[in-house]
Every structure is written in C-alpha cells, then in structure tokens.
Scaffold this active site. Structure first.
Site, short mmCIF file in Angstrom:
data_model
loop_
_atom_site.label_atom_id
_atom_site.label_comp_id
_atom_site.label_asym_id
_atom_site.label_seq_id
_atom_site.Cartn_x
_atom_site.Cartn_y
_atom_site.Cartn_z
N SER A 1 45.94 30.93 41.70
CA SER A 1 46.90 31.29 42.74
C SER A 1 46.33 32.31 43.74
O SER A 1 45.32 32.04 44.37
CB SER A 1 48.19 31.78 42.10
OG SER A 1 49.20 31.88 43.07
N ASP B 1 48.66 31.88 50.23
CA ASP B 1 47.73 32.21 49.15
C ASP B 1 46.76 31.05 48.93
O ASP B 1 46.84 30.03 49.62
CB ASP B 1 48.46 32.62 47.88
CG ASP B 1 49.12 31.46 47.16
OD1 ASP B 1 49.40 30.43 47.82
OD2 ASP B 1 49.35 31.56 45.94
N ASP C 1 51.02 27.83 47.76
CA ASP C 1 52.45 27.83 47.43
C ASP C 1 53.17 29.08 47.93
O ASP C 1 54.39 29.09 48.06
CB ASP C 1 52.71 27.57 45.94
CG ASP C 1 51.98 28.52 45.03
OD1 ASP C 1 51.23 29.39 45.52
OD2 ASP C 1 52.16 28.40 43.80
N THR D 1 61.96 35.16 36.29
CA THR D 1 60.78 34.96 37.14
C THR D 1 60.02 33.69 36.74
O THR D 1 59.85 33.42 35.56
CB THR D 1 59.86 36.19 36.98
OG1 THR D 1 60.57 37.32 37.43
CG2 THR D 1 58.58 36.04 37.76
N GLU E 1 61.57 33.64 45.54
CA GLU E 1 61.21 34.78 44.69
C GLU E 1 60.69 35.89 45.59
O GLU E 1 60.10 35.61 46.65
CB GLU E 1 60.12 34.40 43.70
CG GLU E 1 60.56 33.43 42.63
CD GLU E 1 59.53 33.34 41.51
OE1 GLU E 1 59.83 33.81 40.40
OE2 GLU E 1 58.43 32.83 41.73
N SER F 1 58.15 37.48 45.22
CA SER F 1 56.69 37.46 45.20
C SER F 1 56.12 36.47 46.21
O SER F 1 55.13 35.82 45.95
CB SER F 1 56.22 37.14 43.79
OG SER F 1 56.87 35.97 43.32
C1 G1P Z 1 54.01 36.20 39.45
C2 G1P Z 1 55.23 36.43 40.31
C3 G1P Z 1 56.27 35.36 40.04
C4 G1P Z 1 55.65 33.98 40.23
C5 G1P Z 1 54.41 33.86 39.38
C6 G1P Z 1 53.69 32.55 39.61
O1 G1P Z 1 54.36 36.29 38.09
O2 G1P Z 1 55.77 37.70 40.10
O3 G1P Z 1 57.36 35.55 40.87
O4 G1P Z 1 56.55 32.97 39.88
O5 G1P Z 1 53.51 34.92 39.70
O6 G1P Z 1 53.27 32.41 40.93
P1 G1P Z 1 54.16 37.62 37.21
O7 G1P Z 1 52.71 38.02 37.39
O8 G1P Z 1 55.06 38.65 37.80
O9 G1P Z 1 54.52 37.22 35.82
ZN ZN Z 2 49.90 30.37 44.42
#
Ligand code: G1P
Ligand code: ZN
Length: 565
Positions: free
Chosen positions: A123, A293, A297, A362, A381, A383
């Site tokens: 990601s 990113d 996504d 999440t 989200e 994030s």
């Molecule tokens: C992080 C983000 C979350 C997202 C995930 C996958 O997870 O906070 O919202 O769905 O990446 O992209 P976390 O590292 O907080 O568990």
């Molecule tokens: Zn991503």
C-alpha cells in the site's frame, strides 16, 4: 527445438513460519529482505492462500493477479504463476507487466467472476530493496478476505509442511493476450491472460460518471488540476482517463511512471509525504489537486492554495452531493458507512438525508459485507480511503472523479464547497497522531493499562481540564462490532473515550505496520458554529488529555508522534 512435453508439478517440503498472520487489509506485509532471506517465506504464504480455498472451488477457477509494481513484484508473480498452476487454478488474469491497481483488481475479479485475486502491494509503505513488500488475497466479491478466511490462512501457515509448484513454467509478462501451458498432472491446460491494466477499470468509470461533463470541466483553459501518482501504480490510469480521455493537459499529471522504488518517494498521500504536491498547490495556479498511494486505493484531495479536505470530510461532502454522480441517480442510495475512528461528519449528512449510517471497525472488509447485502452505497475511512459499491475496495481515482463531478456541477471552489458544508452541518475537527516503530511490549502494555483504566466504572463521569476547557467522560469502551448481515462479532477494535460534548479520543494499534508497533491516537470534536479555527489549536487540549490518560510518553519512551495527519 521447443520442448513441448508437459510441465512437471512438484511437491516441495517446507517448514512453517509462526508469523504469517494477515493484517487489517487481509495480507502479509514485511520488509523486502524478509521475503528474500527467509527460505520459502513467499511460497509458504501463497500455499496457505490456495489451501484455504476448497479444492473443488479452486480447480479450473479463474484468479486475478496484479501488483503496484514495487521491487519484488515481478519475482513474486513468477512464483505465483508457478504455484497457481500446480494448485489446480485454471486461468490467471494478470495485469500487463504484472502491474494493476488494487481497485482495478477488485473490478476485474468481479467482471470475470473470478474466485479471487492476489494483490502484491504494501500500500502506502515505501518500496525498493530497503522498503516493504506485501501480498494479500481478495475473495470473489472483489474485496479483502473476511476474517474467517484469513484465520484459516493463518492456521494453515502455522503447520504447513509442503507446497506445490510447477518450476519449469515461465510466463511472458510483457505480451498481451493468452498463453497456454500443459501440465503433467490431472488438471486441465493452464492458461494465463495478460490484460491491459487500465481498460476494464476505465470502462467501469465511464458507466459511473458523466464523462462529457467532466471533459467540459477539464479540457477548457480555465480549470487547472494537478494529480500526483507518486510513481505508484496509478500513473497510467491518470494519463489514460484524466488526460487522454477527459482532456486535461499532460502536465496536469505528475510522477506518472510506475517505479520499483517509487523514485524514492514515500507513496502515502498526506500533507507530509505528498509535500511536493502541497507546495505546488500553494504556489501554483491549480484549482484542484490530488495524490494517491502506491496501489491506487487511497487519495488526498486539495483545493486552491493547498486547502486540505480531510478524508472524514471528503466522504461527507460526496454524500451530501451524491446525486452529482449519475451512478447513484440510477442505483439510489442504500446506506453510508465509516470506520469507527473516522469523524462523524458523515453521520450528520446521513441524519439529514435519513439514510442509514453504519459505524464499522477499521478495514475495508467490513464495508464489503454491507455492500454485498445491498445495504451500503458510499463509505470512507479517515486514513485517506473513500469508495462506493462499484467495487469492494477504496478507490483513489474514483474519489477524484467524484469530487470533479461535484465541482463540475456546482462550479464553486473546493474551499467554498467545504465551507458551505460546515455552515450547514457544523464542523468535525479531526487529527490523528501516529507513533511508529514503538517497542512491541511497551505498546501492548500501554494498551492494556489504558483498557483497564477506561473500562473501570469510576472512569465515566471523570473530568479533565486543560486551560479553561473542561471535558467530562460520558462513556468509554473497547469498540466491538456485530456485523448486521451475518452477526459476526469483531472485538478489540480500538479504545474509545467519548466526552459529554461528543468529542472523542481513540487509541488503536495499527494492524499493517511492518516493524515494531504503531500506536495511533485519533482525536475529534464537533463545533456547530465555530467552523474557522485551526485544527491543531482546536484539538490541542484533547491531545494533552489523550497523552495524560495513556501515559504514552513515559510508557513508550517517545516524546512526539512520527506523523500527524
Ligand atoms: C490502515 C488504516 C486503515 C486501512 C488499512 C488498510 O490500517 O488505518 O484505515 O483500512 O490501513 O489500508 P491500520 O494500520 O491502522 O491497521
Ligand atoms: Zn493502498
């Protein structure tokens, strides 16, 4: 002379690893050197994926494969192809050169009724030989695997003794079209189809948005945009859809060549890592800006002079203007959803429009379940993930097209749209502090201490004062979610403290980090009328309280966050 005897299928003994538990997004994320140096580390994980799928479902099935093009992408695909063949998969659909965005993989899984897809990405984490690599499995709905499935994967990985592979199978990733292979086992011929990575996704977007209206906005001289693909997977998508098809000038898309190390950039779309874009927006003539990113996504939306739309606000604005998007005029709006740590800005729109609002843990898989049941149309989200029910992943370019649709309809600036929104619904101030690479034990002990503190009966009602601000605890808990579709219960999804004025402090440990622990503190507060304050100033008292209650500095040895978003 070509050797056309059937390819050998081998069963290779291996030893299990104890640490292949999938992350928040359903995959395995590690430093590249872990995949390179631990014997069969990748093979083991892939075998666990295939072994988690019933042989009857697997045999002759179609699986999609794509990655964000980061270092190790190609090596991993070669192994996946050899193992898919040996495990009875009938057909692989692979993005050209092994590259395909996460939303596009979701789209292609659904379009071809595949049993799932393997996505190679870490990601928004940095790439290259010293960076991270990741691999995840999305199921037939196109979304991250549900917990029952990832638990099964984890169980299998812990006692794995062998894997199946077809070592002589070589696939050509550079030529579009079909390639067929004969195997020496009972399975039918195995085919690989190399597909254009953008085409299916672009078709889907054409059916969701009004491309003529977008073209009118973007192809004129007056409206200027800047999209930054950060050398991740999205460059070719931005060029084909935004520039070639919608007529935005070529120089409105930057960093559009996918690179194995993302050109040294940290492909995480926020104010810190997308600093170049922020700078260009501050100085430049651009009306709209966005960054993505590595796997495409996530998105960050900016207005003129670098005005940031927080992700929590972004989904709320799209919700409030949802009928600027033709797709939703056709499908209607079934429901809205946000993850628990995301601010409640979306809730205000849901309430005003009398549309159901779901608050999930999440991770995108929870939205997928609601979408499959026809209960959810739009979600987001904090994030930097936003998306609709056209696929089962968050979708960076879709979010940009959604915003451009609103801008094309309303003909106002991003900032004015945001301010109008706050005037109407009030404003949720929001920030997140991340403490990365914290000692694992210290992080777990702090969370344990916190949980004990806040669930104690005496905690509710307590008052905390900073300067002239006083906050009183209304309730505090460890967030737990019951899926309204299948009643699955997910526990331990974050510690919440909610104050009587609706302000919140939330603590969570990240489930996607690759080293140590990442502690996240999410802070938000709601103001009905006071909508023009600086976020950090507004939330400073709550941040002080958050640190005080958790004793974070003393317990982790850290004195400040690694990143504030
Ligand atoms: C992080 C983000 C979350 C997202 C995930 C996958 O997870 O906070 O919202 O769905 O990446 O992209 P976390 O590292 O907080 O568990
Ligand atoms: Zn991503």
């Amino acid at each position: 002379m070509m050797d056309d005897s059937p390819l050998q299928v081998l069963t290779v003994p291996t030893a299990p690893y104890p640490d292949q538990r999938p992350t928040t997004a359903g995959g395995l994320r590690r430093k590249v050197y872990v995949f390179q140096s631990r014997r069969n580390y990748l093979h083991n994980f892939i075998q666990s994926v295939f072994s988690s799928i019933d042989l009857r479902d697997r045999q002759g099935s179609t699986v999609v494969v794509g990655g964000d093009g980061r270092f190790f992408n190609r090596t991993a695909i070669e192994v996946i192809v050899q193992m898919a063949a040996a495990n009875g998969v009938g057909r692989l659909i692979i993005g050209h050169q092994g590259i395909m965005s996460t939303p596009a993989v979701s789209c292609v899984i659904r379009k071809h009724k595949a049993i799932g897809g393997i996505i190679l990405t870490a990601s928004h984490n940095p790439g290259g030989p010293d960076g991270d690599f990741g691999i995840k499995f999305n199921t037939a709905n196109g979304g991250p695997a549900q917990e029952a499935f990832t638990n099964k994967m984890f169980q299998i990985s812990r006692s794995l003794e062998e894997f199946a592979i077809c070592p002589g199978l070589r696939v050509d990733l550079s030529t579009l079209g079909g390639q067929q292979f004969d195997l020496e086992n009972k399975f039918k011929p195995f085919t690989v189809e190399m597909v254009d990575s953008v085409e299916s996704y672009a078709n889907l977007m054409r059916n969701i948005f009004d491309f003529a209206a977008l073209k009118e906005l973007l192809s004129g001289q007056s409206y200027k945009i800047r999209l930054d693909a950060m050398h991740g997977v999205l460059g070719p998508y931005v060029r084909r859809i935004i520039c070639e098809e919608l007529g935005s000038p070529a120089n409105s898309a930057v960093n559009c060549v996918p690179m194995e190390d993302f050109g040294g950039l940290h492909p995480d779309p926020n104010l810190i890592y997308a600093a170049d874009l922020v700078e260009a927006m501050r100085e430049g003539p651009y009306d709209f800006g966005a960054a993505f990113d590595a796997d495409g996504d996530r998105n960050m939306i900016l207005g003129k002079h670098g005005f940031l739309v927080t992700p929590s606000d972004s989904v709320a604005v799209i919700a409030a203007n949802i009928f600027c998007i033709p797709y939703f005029q056709q499908t209607g709006v079934r429901g809205f959803a946000r993850s628990m740590p995301t601010s409640a800005a979306l809730d205000k729109v849901a309430k005003a429009t009398k549309i159901e609002l779901y608050e999930t843990p999440t991770g995108w898989k929870f939205f997928g379940s609601l979408m499959d049941a026809g209960r959810l149309s739009l979600c987001g989200e904090e994030s930097f993930g936003t998306g609709g029910d056209h696929i089962r992943e968050n979708d960076g370019l879709w979010a940009v097209l959604a915003w451009l649709s609103i801008l094309a309809t309303r003909r106002q600036s991003v900032e004015d749209i945001m301010k109008d929104h706050w005037l109407k619904y009030g404003r949720n101030y929001y920030t997140r502090y991340d403490y990365e690479d914290v000692d694992l034990d210290a992080a777990f002990e702090m969370m344990e201490y916190l949980e004990n503190t806040i669930v104690d009966k005496s905690f509710a009602g307590q008052r905390f004062a900073v300067g002239d601000k006083i906050y009183q605890v209304e309730k505090a808990d460890n967030f737990e979610y019951t899926d309204p579709v299948d009643s699955t219960i997910s526990r331990n999804q974050g510690l919440r403290i909610i104050f009587t004025d609706g302000s919140r402090i939330i603590y969570r440990l990240s489930g996607t980090g690759s080293v140590g622990a990442t502690v996240r503190i999410y802070i938000d507060s709601y103001e009905k009328d006071d909508i023009s304050q600086d976020t950090q100033v507004m939330l400073a008292p709550l941040a002080t309280i958050a640190l005080k209650i958790s004793q974070l500095h003393a317990r982790t040895g850290r004195t400040g966050p690694s990143v504030i978003t």
